[in-house]
Design a protein around this motif. Structure first.
Motif, PDB file in Angstrom:
ATOM      1  N   LEU A 157       0.833  -1.185   0.037  1.00 16.24           N
ATOM      2  CA  LEU A 157       0.050  -0.160  -0.023  1.00 16.24           C
ATOM      3  C   LEU A 157       0.949   1.351  -0.109  1.00 16.24           C
ATOM      4  O   LEU A 157       0.556   2.123  -0.835  1.00 16.24           O
ATOM      5  CB  LEU A 157      -0.862   0.121   1.173  1.00 16.24           C
ATOM      6  CG  LEU A 157      -2.005   1.122   1.233  1.00 16.24           C
ATOM      7  CD1 LEU A 157      -2.807   1.501   0.102  1.00 16.24           C
ATOM      8  CD2 LEU A 157      -2.658   1.097   2.733  1.00 16.24           C
ATOM      9  N   CYS A 159       1.074   4.253  -2.751  1.00 14.77           N
ATOM     10  CA  CYS A 159       0.307   5.665  -2.259  1.00 14.77           C
ATOM     11  C   CYS A 159       1.706   6.634  -2.456  1.00 14.77           C
ATOM     12  O   CYS A 159       1.613   7.795  -2.942  1.00 14.77           O
ATOM     13  CB  CYS A 159       0.368   5.722  -0.796  1.00 14.77           C
ATOM     14  SG  CYS A 159      -1.160   4.903  -0.316  1.00 14.77           S
ATOM     15  N   VAL A 218      -0.897   4.007   8.758  1.00 13.46           N
ATOM     16  CA  VAL A 218      -1.358   3.620   7.177  1.00 13.46           C
ATOM     17  C   VAL A 218      -2.675   4.094   7.166  1.00 13.46           C
ATOM     18  O   VAL A 218      -2.961   4.595   5.764  1.00 13.46           O
ATOM     19  CB  VAL A 218      -1.651   1.849   7.449  1.00 13.46           C
ATOM     20  CG1 VAL A 218      -2.577   1.474   6.299  1.00 13.46           C
ATOM     21  CG2 VAL A 218      -0.230   1.097   7.199  1.00 13.46           C
ATOM     22  N   ASP A 219      -3.371   4.511   7.888  1.00 17.35           N
ATOM     23  CA  ASP A 219      -4.755   5.178   7.753  1.00 17.35           C
ATOM     24  C   ASP A 219      -4.662   6.491   7.443  1.00 17.35           C
ATOM     25  O   ASP A 219      -5.215   6.937   6.532  1.00 17.35           O
ATOM     26  CB  ASP A 219      -5.743   5.048   9.122  1.00 17.35           C
ATOM     27  CG  ASP A 219      -6.844   5.783   8.899  1.00 17.35           C
ATOM     28  OD1 ASP A 219      -7.816   5.050   8.000  1.00 17.35           O
ATOM     29  OD2 ASP A 219      -7.064   6.500   9.668  1.00 17.35           O
ATOM     30  N   TYR A 272      -3.243   6.526   3.678  1.00 18.40           N
ATOM     31  CA  TYR A 272      -4.371   6.084   2.803  1.00 18.40           C
ATOM     32  C   TYR A 272      -5.221   7.270   2.519  1.00 18.40           C
ATOM     33  O   TYR A 272      -5.771   7.407   1.296  1.00 18.40           O
ATOM     34  CB  TYR A 272      -5.158   4.768   3.269  1.00 18.40           C
ATOM     35  CG  TYR A 272      -6.563   4.522   2.587  1.00 18.40           C
ATOM     36  CD1 TYR A 272      -6.514   4.123   1.433  1.00 18.40           C
ATOM     37  CD2 TYR A 272      -7.457   4.612   3.381  1.00 18.40           C
ATOM     38  CE1 TYR A 272      -7.925   4.104   0.537  1.00 18.40           C
ATOM     39  CE2 TYR A 272      -9.037   4.460   2.570  1.00 18.40           C
ATOM     40  CZ  TYR A 272      -8.827   3.881   1.459  1.00 18.40           C
ATOM     41  OH  TYR A 272     -10.091   3.831   0.595  1.00 18.40           O
ATOM     42  N   ASP A 314      -6.049  -1.215   0.814  1.00 16.83           N
ATOM     43  CA  ASP A 314      -6.389  -0.833   2.094  1.00 16.83           C
ATOM     44  C   ASP A 314      -7.385  -1.841   2.416  1.00 16.83           C
ATOM     45  O   ASP A 314      -7.561  -2.100   3.841  1.00 16.83           O
ATOM     46  CB  ASP A 314      -6.979   0.635   1.939  1.00 16.83           C
ATOM     47  CG  ASP A 314      -7.267   1.341   3.376  1.00 16.83           C
ATOM     48  OD1 ASP A 314      -6.329   1.261   4.382  1.00 16.83           O
ATOM     49  OD2 ASP A 314      -8.708   1.453   3.749  1.00 16.83           O
ATOM     50  N   TYR A 322      -5.602  -4.677   4.143  1.00 17.02           N
ATOM     51  CA  TYR A 322      -5.172  -4.413   5.331  1.00 17.02           C
ATOM     52  C   TYR A 322      -6.098  -4.160   6.228  1.00 17.02           C
ATOM     53  O   TYR A 322      -5.744  -5.037   7.791  1.00 17.02           O
ATOM     54  CB  TYR A 322      -4.487  -2.870   5.093  1.00 17.02           C
ATOM     55  CG  TYR A 322      -3.665  -2.480   6.335  1.00 17.02           C
ATOM     56  CD1 TYR A 322      -2.343  -2.828   6.493  1.00 17.02           C
ATOM     57  CD2 TYR A 322      -4.446  -1.938   7.338  1.00 17.02           C
ATOM     58  CE1 TYR A 322      -1.480  -2.508   7.678  1.00 17.02           C
ATOM     59  CE2 TYR A 322      -3.465  -1.666   8.676  1.00 17.02           C
ATOM     60  CZ  TYR A 322      -2.075  -2.026   8.595  1.00 17.02           C
ATOM     61  OH  TYR A 322      -1.281  -1.701   9.977  1.00 17.02           O
TER      62      TYR A 322
END
Length: 213
Positions: free
Chosen positions: A92, A96, A138-139, A142, A161, A164
């Motif tokens: 991810l 990104c 990560v949140d 994203y 995502d 994940y």
């Protein structure tokens, strides 16, 4: 007749530290000497020649192995789920980076945490600290990428995502149902008397929980 000079001997060994820990776990009335010394001697015999210490140590290992190495009949394990989670985070992140740029702070934060994960001991408290930060990072990454991505890039980061989040949910459920339940049950049993005394002698203390310590 001249009396022989008496010598004073000083005993030093790791066992003394253990006995000191054991004595501190005794009920208040049992800490009074000479009762404590006699009681500890009896507990040593019970734990060595009896099965209490063996059973306690075995259960301690069994609980620890649920977290570190146990694989279920479907081939799933907590550490295997961690590997899937961090691999998905890495994929991810690369997706990104194509949208936000490699120098974007959201991406570099995830990269730093993934690097930190490689050096993290396989221990519940240590791994929780890194994964908790990684989930938040990560949140944030994203969310930032989703706002800028279009077409195929957007589809890719949405798909990664979703993978994940799915692995995250599986991991949390597996830890809660398989490890935390067993660990809390063991800790309750091991904290009571005389298990807390025998546990000190056998190196079977409390097990860590997957939480802030």
């Amino acid at each position: 007749m001249q009396l022989e000079q008496q010598e004073t001997f000083e005993i030093k060994s790791p066992q003394l530290e253990v006995f000191g820990q054991v004595e501190s776990k005794l009920p208040a009335p049992a800490k009074k000497r000479p009762f404590a010394a006699g009681f500890l001697a009896v507990m040593v015999l019970v734990s060595v020649f009896g099965i209490g210490g063996v059973q306690l140590k075995s259960r301690y290992r069994n609980v620890a192995e649920i977290y570190t190495s146990e694989v279920d009949k479907h081939g799933n394990s907590i550490q295997g789920d961690f590997t899937t989670l961090t691999d998905t985070a890495a994929n991810l992140m690369r997706a990104c980076q194509k949208v936000l740029g490699e120098a974007d702070s959201n991406c570099t934060t995830v990269a730093d945490l993934l690097a930190q994960w490689q050096d993290t001991a396989i221990a519940p408290a240590a791994q929780y600290a890194v994964i908790h930060q990684l989930d938040n990072a990560v949140d944030a990454m994203y969310t930032a990428a989703k706002a800028k991505a279009t077409d195929d890039a957007l589809d890719q980061i949405n798909s990664l995502d979703a993978s994940y989040v799915s692995t995250q949910s599986i991991l949390q459920r597996e830890i809660a149902q398989n490890y935390t339940t067993a660990a809390q049950s063991y800790n309750t049993m091991a904290s009571g008397f005389p298990a807390n005394v025998i546990g000190t002698l056998w190196g079977a203390g409390q097990v860590e929980l997957y939480a802030v310590q």
